[in-house]
Design an enzyme around this catalytic site. Structure first.
Site, mmCIF file in Angstrom:
data_model
loop_
_atom_site.group_PDB
_atom_site.id
_atom_site.type_symbol
_atom_site.label_atom_id
_atom_site.label_comp_id
_atom_site.label_asym_id
_atom_site.label_seq_id
_atom_site.Cartn_x
_atom_site.Cartn_y
_atom_site.Cartn_z
ATOM 1 N N GLY A 154 0.803 -1.223 0.000
ATOM 2 C CA GLY A 154 0.000 0.000 0.000
ATOM 3 C C GLY A 154 0.833 1.269 0.000
ATOM 4 O O GLY A 154 0.596 2.191 -0.773
ATOM 5 N N CYS A 160 28.164 2.962 5.298
ATOM 6 C CA CYS A 160 29.210 3.342 6.240
ATOM 7 C C CYS A 160 28.692 3.365 7.669
ATOM 8 O O CYS A 160 29.433 3.157 8.612
ATOM 9 C CB CYS A 160 29.745 4.719 5.850
#
Lengths: 420, 125
Positions: free
Chosen positions: A219, A344
């Site tokens: 949805g 990272c």
């Protein structure tokens, strides 16, 4: 009658520029369309009835709304309403499809084929089945992010019960050759499931034409509410599933539990709007995307689009800026809400597995940005984003030792790097 | 993730970005990290005959914390003797920038870069 999109642009503009940050992450989630919210609200109030109550008008009203929503969704994908099962979202739909087919057709048919760039919920469902004794083939993808149909055919065996292949990739936006996959699966008598969370509502999808047997829908990726999705389950030829949860047998016994009427209604209206506006929106987004990419390329060299340049949805721009680290770049463009293929921040330091599967170098994967545009993105947003990115990439390249070396003609691959 | 103001300051206004002449015998260059890990630092020092770091420059490929760590490192070592610079620990950099655990490696890399630059200089002599 659907109210036109233009009427709500002022309101949506505020929602999508909060704290001065432009929202450009439409693959992560889309905002609920105001027309969807309006349609949902009455079902939190007077329409609160249990749609499964058969004995009074409260139940009937809720049931009628849910069934109407089911029809809208079925219309969008060329299915019969009875083939649409409401779930909590695409993650649940993927789980039901994969584990459900395996549970019913295994252990006689104990082989599943999927691909390396699938969403984690597909990959992890398959991993779990492997622990239960299933065999799973994880097909590699080509450099453009698409599977090789021949490799798929070669992977099929007498024991294969299911092929699960995503329609549109959530990270790189490429469109898999669904028609060919569907045809091949039908020929071989193997069920075909597709995670279409990023496709339905954005591309024309017809389960009949494409020979899809099971299809997951979300949805909140199509301007509907979060917490609802659907699974298309083919009736002819019938796909049988082992249910994952026990309960009152709602949703043809495939997904027990009381339907969340407001969410179902929201999904239905979202589907109705997508169907009505798809063509125009696709055209508009294509123009915006092309404008963005050409502007970036005009001002920056060493820029690479990840994934096939043509076979992709216009709303996804996955782009690498060589020699500029993605997270560092994101910090410089704080006023743009985008996402990065660089990981990272995660403890692993591993960049995106999707980009890695494409054969993108680890260093290039660290330099990628995913920019997601959608229904309320304007030309102004796109120009602003491009200007900000160009400026910041230039600044960071001036600060990058890798850029220096590249400019001096040093091949970075010849350098012995130190880890730490 | 929320960054400390000092990280943001160094990221937005990095000190001592640039290069020194690698061929100069007073210049030491440290290149540490790897593109595949997502961070590479190049830190250069220029040391006078008294053993004092007269100038320091850096260029960094990496996240905001990596850029800030290297910028801070150049700021700290400028004007210091080589021996003083050698003694700088990554934990001091991490503390000053309030780096979270996942960003500790950025400060380690900055320490490595200082050490590598000094080592390079010493090797030239």
């Amino acid at each position: 009658m659907i109210q036109p999109r233009e009427d709500m642009m002022t309101k949506m503009s505020k929602i999508l520029h909060q704290e001065g940050v432009t929202y450009l992450d439409y693959q992560a989630t889309t905002p609920c369309d105001p027309r969807v919210v309006d349609a949902m609200l009455p079902y939190f109030q007077e329409g609160f009835g249990n749609p499964h109550s058969r004995n009074h008008c409260y139940g009937w009203k809720a049931e009628e709304a849910c069934e109407k929503a089911r029809e809208h969704l079925a219309d969008l994908i060329g299915a019969h309403p009875k083939e649409v099962v409401f779930t909590s979202g695409a993650t649940e739909s993927n789980n039901i499809a994969i584990k459900g087919v395996a549970g019913f057709y295994g252990p006689e048919k104990n082989h599943i084929i999927t691909c390396q760039t699938e969403h984690k919920c597909v990959l992890n469902s398959c991993r779990q089945l492997e622990q239960d004794g299933f065999e799973v083939t994880y097909l590699p993808v080509q450099k453009n992010g698409l599977i090789d149909i021949k490799a798929l055919e070669e992977a099929m065996t007498e024991k294969t019960c299911l092929v699960s292949m995503m329609f549109v990739n959530n990270e790189i936006g490429v469109i898999q050759p669904i028609r060919e996959i569907g045809r091949l699966c039908r020929e071989k008598g193997i069920f075909f499931h597709t995670d279409a969370a990023q496709a339905v509502g954005k591309l024309p999808v017809d389960v009949e034409e494409l020979n899809i047997d099971l299809m997951s829908i979300s949805g909140h990726k199509m301007y509907g509410p979060k917490g609802i999705g659907a699974l298309y389950v083919r009736r002819k030829p019938r796909v049988r599933l082992k249910a994952l949860i026990s309960g009152g047998g709602q949703e043809r016994g495939i997904r027990s539990g009381t339907l969340p009427t407001p969410l179902c209604v929201g999904l239905g209206v979202a589907a109705e709007i997508c169907r009505a506006e798809m063509k125009d929106e696709h055209h508009r987004l294509t123009q915006l995307r092309d404008h963005f990419v050409s502007k970036i390329r005009e001002h920056l060299e060493e820029v690479y689009i990840n994934g096939d340049e043509k076979l992709r949805i216009p709303g996804n721009i996955n782009i690498s800026f060589a020699h500029v680290e993605g997270e560092g770049l994101m910090m410089g463009i704080k006023d743009l809400a985008v996402s990065s293929g660089s990981a990272c921040t995660s403890a692993s330091l591993e960049p995106s597995y999707v980009l890695r599967a494409l054969g993108v170098d680890v260093e290039m994967a660290h330099t990628s940005l995913r920019i997601g545009i959608g229904r309320y993105t304007t030309q102004k947003d796109i120009d602003h984003a491009a200007d900000r990115i160009i400026k910041e990439v230039k600044r960071l390249r001036d600060m990058s030792p890798l850029w220096d070396m590249f400019k001096q003609g040093i091949d970075l691959k010849t350098i012995e790097w130190t880890g730490h | 993730m929320a960054y400390h103001n000092r990280v943001i300051d160094h990221y937005e206004n990095p000190r001592n970005v640039g290069s020194l002449d690698d061929k100069d015998k007073h210049v030491g260059t440290g290149l540490v990290g790897a593109p595949a890990c997502g961070d590479v630092m190049r830190l250069q020092i220029k040391v006078n005959d008294e053993g004092v770091i007269e100038d320091a420059k850096f260029k960094t490929f990496g996240c905001g914390s990596a850029i800030a760590s290297s910028s801070l490192a150049t700021e700290w070592i400028k004007g210091k003797s080589v021996n003083e610079a050698k003694a700088i620990k990554n934990t001091e950099i991490a503390d000053y920038l309030a780096l979270p655990p996942v960003k500790m490696h950025c400060s380690m890399l900055a320490e490595d870069a200082i050490q590598a630059a000094i080592k390079d200089l010493e090797a030239k002599k």
